[in-house]
Design a protein around this motif. Sequence first.
Motif, short mmCIF file in Angstrom:
data_model
loop_
_atom_site.label_atom_id
_atom_site.label_comp_id
_atom_site.label_asym_id
_atom_site.label_seq_id
_atom_site.Cartn_x
_atom_site.Cartn_y
_atom_site.Cartn_z
N LYS B 203 16.29 -5.42 7.88
CA LYS B 203 16.46 -4.48 8.78
C LYS B 203 16.32 -2.84 8.46
O LYS B 203 16.15 -2.05 9.41
CB LYS B 203 18.19 -4.45 9.31
CG LYS B 203 19.12 -4.21 8.24
CD LYS B 203 20.46 -4.17 8.85
CE LYS B 203 21.64 -3.63 7.88
NZ LYS B 203 21.54 -4.09 6.51
N ASP B 204 16.18 -2.57 7.12
CA ASP B 204 15.68 -1.28 6.84
C ASP B 204 14.08 -1.12 7.04
O ASP B 204 13.39 -1.81 7.02
CB ASP B 204 15.92 -0.88 5.24
CG ASP B 204 17.17 -1.41 4.70
OD1 ASP B 204 17.99 -1.15 5.61
OD2 ASP B 204 17.28 -2.05 3.70
N ASP B 205 13.81 0.16 7.71
CA ASP B 205 12.61 0.64 8.27
C ASP B 205 11.92 1.40 7.21
O ASP B 205 12.50 2.12 6.55
CB ASP B 205 12.95 1.32 9.58
CG ASP B 205 11.52 1.50 10.37
OD1 ASP B 205 10.38 1.64 9.73
OD2 ASP B 205 11.34 1.09 11.61
N VAL B 206 10.58 0.79 6.92
CA VAL B 206 9.79 1.51 6.07
C VAL B 206 9.31 2.92 6.61
O VAL B 206 9.40 3.61 5.45
CB VAL B 206 8.31 0.87 5.64
CG1 VAL B 206 7.70 0.79 6.97
CG2 VAL B 206 7.78 1.33 4.84
N ASP B 389 8.37 -14.27 -2.57
CA ASP B 389 9.87 -14.32 -2.46
C ASP B 389 9.93 -13.04 -1.75
O ASP B 389 11.12 -12.29 -2.10
CB ASP B 389 10.66 -14.76 -3.83
CG ASP B 389 10.14 -15.89 -4.40
OD1 ASP B 389 9.73 -16.74 -3.66
OD2 ASP B 389 9.96 -15.91 -5.73
N ALA B 390 8.93 -12.25 -1.31
CA ALA B 390 9.10 -10.98 -0.93
C ALA B 390 9.99 -10.67 0.13
O ALA B 390 10.13 -11.62 1.14
CB ALA B 390 7.86 -10.25 -0.58
N LYS B 391 10.71 -9.65 0.17
CA LYS B 391 11.53 -9.23 1.54
C LYS B 391 10.66 -8.03 2.04
O LYS B 391 10.55 -7.03 1.57
CB LYS B 391 12.98 -8.66 1.13
CG LYS B 391 13.83 -9.65 0.32
CD LYS B 391 14.49 -10.55 1.35
CE LYS B 391 15.24 -11.75 0.48
NZ LYS B 391 14.33 -13.01 0.48
N ILE B 392 10.48 -8.27 3.43
CA ILE B 392 9.47 -7.34 3.84
C ILE B 392 10.23 -6.40 5.01
O ILE B 392 11.05 -6.74 5.74
CB ILE B 392 8.46 -8.12 4.92
CG1 ILE B 392 7.76 -9.31 4.39
CG2 ILE B 392 7.63 -7.02 5.62
CD1 ILE B 392 6.97 -8.94 3.23
N MET B 393 9.99 -5.12 4.57
CA MET B 393 10.69 -3.90 5.53
C MET B 393 10.39 -3.93 6.84
O MET B 393 9.14 -4.25 7.13
CB MET B 393 10.68 -2.90 4.61
CG MET B 393 11.23 -2.52 3.38
SD MET B 393 11.34 -0.80 3.07
CE MET B 393 12.78 0.10 3.88
N LYS B 394 11.15 -3.74 7.67
CA LYS B 394 10.85 -3.51 9.04
C LYS B 394 9.71 -2.31 9.27
O LYS B 394 9.93 -1.47 8.62
CB LYS B 394 12.12 -3.10 9.76
CG LYS B 394 12.02 -3.30 11.29
CD LYS B 394 13.45 -3.33 12.16
CE LYS B 394 13.65 -1.82 12.37
NZ LYS B 394 14.99 -2.01 13.08
#
Lengths: 354, 789
Positions: B203-206, B389-394
């Motif tokens: 949910k965090d936006d880049v 295994d990356a978490k992609i920022m919004k």
Amino acid sequence: MNNEKLNEIRKELELDLEKVDSEAYLNELKVKYLGKKGLITELNSEIKNIPNEQKKDFGMAVNEFRNLFTTSYEQHLAIFKEEALNKKLETETIDITLPSKKIKRGSLHPMTLMTEEFEDLFVSMGYTVYEGPELESDENCFQKLNIPKGHPARDAQDTFYLKDEFENFLLRTQTSTAQVHAMEENTAKGPLRIVCPGKVYRRDEDATHSHQFMQIEGLVIDENVSMADLKGTLEMFCKKILGDKVEIRFRPSYFPFTEPSVEVDVSCFKCQGKGCNLCKQTGWIEVLGAGMVHPHVLEMCGYDPKKYQGFAFGTGIDRFAMFKYGIPDIRTIYGNDIRFIEQFDRKDDTYEVK
Amino acid sequence: MKLSRNFVSDYIDLDKKLSIKQIAEDMTSVGNEYDSASPLINCTNLVVGEILSCENHPNSDHLHCCVVDIGTEKLNIVCGAPNCRKGLKVIVAKDGAVLPGGTIKKGIIRGAESNGMICSIAELGLENKFLEDKDRDGIHEFPSDVEVGSDPLKALGLDDEVIDFELTSNRGDLLSILGMAYELGAIYQKEVKPIDTTFTEIKDDVNDVFQIKIETEDCPLFLAKKALNVTIKESPTFIKNRLIASGIRPINNVVDISNYVMLETGQPLHFYDADSLGNTLIVRNAKDDEKLVTLDNIERTLNHDDIIIANEEGSVGLAGVMGGLSTEVEKTTKNILIESAIFDSIKIRKTSKKILRSEASNRFEKGLDPNRTYMAIARSCALLEKYADAKIMKGTVIHDKTIKENKKIELSLSKINKVLGITIPEDEVISILQRLAFTVKKSKDTLEVEVPTRRRDISIAEDLIEEVGRIYGMDNIKGKLPVLNVSLGAYNKTRRAIKHKLADLGLNETMSYTLIPKENAHEFTIDEFSPIYLNDPMSEDRNTLRNSLLYSLKEVYLYNKARNNTNISIFEIGKCFYKENETYKENSHLAVLLSGDFYLDIKKEKADFYVLKGITEELLDFLGYENRYTFEKGKVPQELHPGISSSINVNGITIGFLGKTHPKTLKDDVYVLEINLDKLLNIKTGKMKYKDISKYPSIVKDIAFIVDKDVTSKEIIDTIKKASSKILNNVELFDLYTGENIAKDKKSLAYKLTFMDPTKTLTEEEVMTVFNNIIEKVEKTNHAILRDQ
């Protein structure tokens, strides 16, 4: 003078003539019979002493003797003359196998011979040979051929630029640039049919590349010339230069100044398409680049691309000379060893590659 | 561009029966040439085997005697690998197997039977740069689940085939697997399958944590996303193998993914260590003379054409060409900033030419499709999520000035046929365009064609005609000769005639290089001039454009002399160049060089001044300049002998020179000639015309004078001509004598004078009047004494 006497003289005459074996003896007889005191001469002078009724017969006999002698004399003389001449000719006989007194001819450079062959072929098809300058502007060599600055196609033609105030000038990398001159100079902006042979220069050198080499460019502009006309023209060209048996093949390709563009392969003239070293086992050899003149090029050179279209083609003259004369290394061509140049001293425009 | 068959098969179904060679040929026929088409691993007769027993060889300290089960049989094989042991599943090359190192044959090795070979990866011929130490040091060890008797290349994932294409510079779109898929789709009439770009975002936006500042026009599109908490590890086998097949060395999963996506989409990506980079990225042009140490540890001096990536601390790399050391992705990297951008292709080309040409710069140079820029960043996120295994920022940080709409081009059917010269039916034209995945709308006799943005090479109707032509088959066009108005051909007859004339006179034509060394630029020239130099010559001995052909002919002479070719008679016609005021001149010159024996008529003579003068006269007469040229003592190049040289003048204009070379230039007897052909041929000649042949006889008189040595023959002839009337038809020197009976400082010149009147028979009296006048005038003018006959 009686008949007996006449018969004696006749016998003597016949006997004498039979004995003739030399010109000298023949001349002796001439004196003996026809000389001032010759037998026949004397008979002649006796006519006046002969009674009238016999005069006619006597005269006839004397004439007969004279004819007999002169005929024979001339025949013999002719034979002696002929023999003497034959003897003379015999003494004059020479050794015809001795070396000749040479008239030495020079030779033309193989690139000249090849260029002339190309020129003659196209001139016979109504083309004019047009040679542009070798020193050229970037604009004419590239920009007007649809190769703006920074265009990746410039990579393939590493260029010799000039120094200082001429930094936008160069030694032409392709004879295509002559097209630009020809089109711009043609103020009527009408049909055009040219071939442009000449030297070109690129920063590149190995066994198949020389920094200086020769190309020939062809250009036809008219209202209705098409890719099919291009193909027919190049078929004619290849068959005339490489032999009637070669076939040609169009492969789509890319040149900035033509659209569509093709590369032209000929069936291998060495192996007849079966595959060999020359054609790298493919049966085909790439010999030309060609295509329809890009409308931007026509426009930049002042032509109306809506009215006119054209085809263009280009090839390396060196490559053809190497094929034709079997020269393996392009550097030989520009090495100017006299033993190389002197080999090109004969007529050989059969349009056949051995 | 190396195309992996396995890779492209993700996006298009290729008929399994199609050989790789056939695919390559089919691509060639639509304009994409190839260099090679072959299996990735070029080996035969390989099989997976299991080592049932492994004993030390009785006659060797390192060989093993193994029994290997290959499914169909059990083979005795001698193996020298240190890691050879019982229970291993291995690659077996059977009897007759062809490997890059040779053919495997049954045999006896130190007394033990060996019916094959157990192989390492290196022995399969994989390029060295793709090998790890274990691939060279020992035989390959398969995991235990690999089936005995199966194909080892399949088990390794190396059962691929590769075509190495040589693409034309306009087809940047083919520098991608997807582009290749579209091209193959058009050939084989297959649909291209969609690419998977799905991933989940946290949910965090880049945009809240990262910003970009684009301070240059040279970066029309810049996209950035952030991937958190990546695990750096080895890539999955399929990624590694596809990179290998494409010629790229695998590094780790993250770096491999950036390359993998570049190969798929054609869009180069750059991954930064996000923590080292910081929260701002700046794109700007370098300042002139700005210094930057690049990844390879070389300090580069930049200028305003180079595009720089910087963070708040300073520059970190050269956009599109080379990243920076400080922000490189390393084993310890946790978070990644993904860059997917378009930079000005010309600027990248300039920079990369200077610094490094890479797979990435090559693609930037050819130009990129902005829609792919978006696709590529999404695709990389999908792969990073899956394989790192990356978490992609919004969200995406976006700077975008590009146009992403498809081009619409009108195309008339008649135009296609007019250009190609054949008739292609309308439905076939439409079908071809659709096979290329273009959208076609028909209205009356024109087609409106919508071209996807990936085909940046297409912008006008002619481009579409080429597309139709190449898919239809350019070779299906039937050749015909053009129907044109009659026109007369023409060529440069004069130059050709000169060449043939000189060859007939016994000279050989050379063709030498236009470029000569700077030091020799003024050799064999007379007037002051500035030479023209190359900016960037290949070598110092070819850096100047020649303004005389004679330097080259001198070189040809020396080259031949060194090879014992001493009889040289050569000529060349070529261009010469010099600077004049603000511009330059390009002139055609003719040069001749003679040395050694020369054949004159049928007499062999040593070449000398008069032989060369004779050649000059013969050429000038042949060209129509008879009686209009003179040879005069005058200015000649300092490379010529001052006493044995002359200028050549036609109509009083100096057009060249000839003479013996100066002993300082060449020690040998060498004679040279150079003529400015453009200057000469500018002088008009008269037409060739018939002259009446006199019906009346001519009278010939010989005359000889004794004169001072320095009196030239031309001076005498001039006086003779002046002193006589029209009846003097010809005057010819037939003897030059010095020696016995002639004083040392004198010489005797003998002339043959021919008198003739075309209207009547001359009387002896008439001739003697003129003849006596001649004697009187020559004696007076030239201080000559009539020599007794």
